[in-house]
Design an enzyme around this catalytic site. Structure first.
Site, PDB file in Angstrom:
ATOM      1  N   HIS A  73       0.942  -1.246  -0.028  1.00  0.00           N
ATOM      2  CA  HIS A  73      -0.069   0.085   0.070  1.00  0.00           C
ATOM      3  C   HIS A  73       0.852   1.256  -0.112  1.00  0.00           C
ATOM      4  O   HIS A  73       0.561   2.019  -0.790  1.00  0.00           O
ATOM      5  CB  HIS A  73      -0.967  -0.118   1.165  1.00  0.00           C
ATOM      6  N   GLU A  74       1.899   1.411   1.001  1.00  0.00           N
ATOM      7  CA  GLU A  74       2.688   2.599   1.046  1.00  0.00           C
ATOM      8  C   GLU A  74       3.705   2.658  -0.034  1.00  0.00           C
ATOM      9  O   GLU A  74       3.789   3.622  -0.579  1.00  0.00           O
ATOM     10  CB  GLU A  74       3.626   2.554   2.438  1.00  0.00           C
ATOM     11  N   HIS A  77       2.050   4.102  -3.067  1.00  0.00           N
ATOM     12  CA  HIS A  77       2.017   5.742  -2.895  1.00  0.00           C
ATOM     13  C   HIS A  77       3.301   6.257  -3.482  1.00  0.00           C
ATOM     14  O   HIS A  77       3.027   7.254  -4.211  1.00  0.00           O
ATOM     15  CB  HIS A  77       1.591   6.292  -1.589  1.00  0.00           C
TER      16      HIS A  77
END
Length: 163
Positions: A73-74, A77
């Site tokens: 997820h990170e 980004h």
């Protein structure tokens, strides 16, 4: 292979970046990784400085969730920022990277138990029931800097002094 949770996260970040570089045929640099995220947030991507921050308390209790969901997820980004510039945090660019690279739908919020990291909260009331606000939002209300509205009934929140 190490079983230290922080070392496992570092290895997973390296694996995700390597996979993205190979799959997207572009060289992505490894981000700085730190374990100083506080509060209820599992992880945070600091886009402009290519840094990932992870919550060490939540990591200790949720190693598998971090490795399977939080790290990809990170990382996505950072990748979305590198590939598309400033875009919506969980917008179509980020979602497409989550699906293409890691075969994940991309949840916006985690479902981890945050009891250990939960700060002081204050009871507020709306038309549909009680709502808790954290210290930061409560202080903004007290200082007259902010008012909050319930997401469900759209009525303003008022402090519940009877609790």
């Amino acid at each position: 292979m190490s079983f230290d949770p922080q070392q496992l996260v570092i290895q997973k970040v390296e694996q995700c970046i390597s996979h993205a570089s190979s799959d997207l045929k572009q060289n992505f640099s490894l981000p700085k990784i730190s374990f100083n995220q506080r509060g209820k947030i599992a992880g945070c991507a600091r886009l402009q400085i290519n840094e990932l921050r992870f919550n060490p308390v939540l990591l200790t209790d949720n190693v598998e969730a971090f490795l399977e969901e939080v790290v990809p997820h990170e990382v996505c980004h950072l990748l979305a920022y590198k590939l598309f510039g400033k875009v919506r945090p969980h917008g179509k660019e980020w979602q497409s990277l989550m699906l293409k690279l890691f075969n994940l739908k991309g949840q916006t919020y985690h479902q981890m138990d945050v009891t250990k990291v939960k700060g002081k909260s204050f009871n507020y009331q709306c038309e549909c029931g009680p709502i808790e606000l954290g210290i930061r939002r409560h202080n903004k209300v007290l200082k007259g800097q902010q008012t909050y509205i319930c997401r469900k009934c759209r009525s303003p929140l008022t402090i519940n002094l009877s609790v």
